[in-house]
Design an enzyme around this catalytic site. Sequence first.
Site, PDB file in Angstrom:
ATOM      1  N   ASP A 119       0.844  -1.195   0.000  1.00  0.00           N
ATOM      2  CA  ASP A 119       0.000   0.000   0.000  1.00  0.00           C
ATOM      3  C   ASP A 119       0.882   1.248   0.000  1.00  0.00           C
ATOM      4  OD1 ASP A 119      -2.344   1.496   0.076  1.00  0.00           O
ATOM      5  OD2 ASP A 119      -2.362   1.553   2.270  1.00  0.00           O
ATOM      6  N   GLU A 120       0.458   2.274  -0.762  1.00  0.00           N
ATOM      7  CA  GLU A 120       1.251   3.499  -0.934  1.00  0.00           C
ATOM      8  C   GLU A 120       2.684   3.137  -1.316  1.00  0.00           C
ATOM      9  OE1 GLU A 120       0.001   6.268  -1.204  1.00  0.00           O
ATOM     10  OE2 GLU A 120      -1.883   6.295  -0.089  1.00  0.00           O
ATOM     11  N   ALA A 121       2.802   2.294  -2.314  1.00  0.00           N
ATOM     12  CA  ALA A 121       4.096   1.716  -2.683  1.00  0.00           C
ATOM     13  C   ALA A 121       5.123   2.757  -3.107  1.00  0.00           C
ATOM     14  CB  ALA A 121       3.897   0.684  -3.803  1.00  0.00           C
ATOM     15  N   ALA A 122       4.690   3.842  -3.726  1.00  0.00           N
ATOM     16  CA  ALA A 122       5.641   4.810  -4.273  1.00  0.00           C
ATOM     17  C   ALA A 122       6.272   5.710  -3.217  1.00  0.00           C
ATOM     18  CB  ALA A 122       4.952   5.677  -5.331  1.00  0.00           C
ATOM     19  N   ILE A 124      -0.038  -0.867  -4.997  1.00  0.00           N
ATOM     20  CA  ILE A 124      -1.054   0.160  -5.204  1.00  0.00           C
ATOM     21  C   ILE A 124      -0.570   1.479  -4.625  1.00  0.00           C
ATOM     22  CG2 ILE A 124      -2.291  -0.420  -3.076  1.00  0.00           C
ATOM     23  CD1 ILE A 124      -4.897  -0.025  -4.722  1.00  0.00           C
TER      24      ILE A 124
END
Length: 220
Positions: free
Chosen positions: A116-119, A145
């Site tokens: 989650d919030e991979a970037a 994602i």
Amino acid sequence: LPSQMAIINAINNPKYRFICASVSRRQGKTYIANIIGQLVALVPNSNVLIMSPNYSLSQISFDLQRNLIKHFDLEVTRDNAKERIIELSNGSTIRMGSINQVDSCVGRSYDLIIFDEAALVDGRDAFNIALRPTLDKENSKALFISTPRGRNNWFADFYNRGYNDEYKEWLSIRATYHENPRHNPSDITEAKKAMSEAEFAQEYLADFNVYEGQVWNFNH
């Protein structure tokens, strides 16, 4: 939302094992990822891992899992708030992890790993070295994602694999604010006025070509 349905369909398709969803704000990406994680956990003896950039963000998914379990009246045999592990009566586990403590997540096989919030943080080594070997079950999957943060990072690289014929098990999804039928046109207009063009493209259009506030390859 259409973006949420696209993620569900991608997970359900046996053709794809690795799904990258570049999704703008207010698409319910963390919520749908947690719903998918809990549905996988309903299969007996399944293991689900939800990775977040840090310990604080992992608490969001942990609280959401608890609320979903309470809402659907699922029987829990273990709820360890310190280690953030939930075990259901069917033998399945839902575990929270963070990129900076990935070593604590290895040592078992997973049916689904969610980033989650991979970037927001570099998780390339965490996935390639520590976690990808744990996806050794048949039809085990990984979901990445996030809202993008430029195109010179691991999330962008993984996203581009969905458009590369060499990576046939990878699928990529992109959704802008247009995919949310509940978006408020006046709010969008106000955001365009209040934000820079780069900020708006990044947060509302899921644009990989900008990274607001970041300088890449700076030459002194």
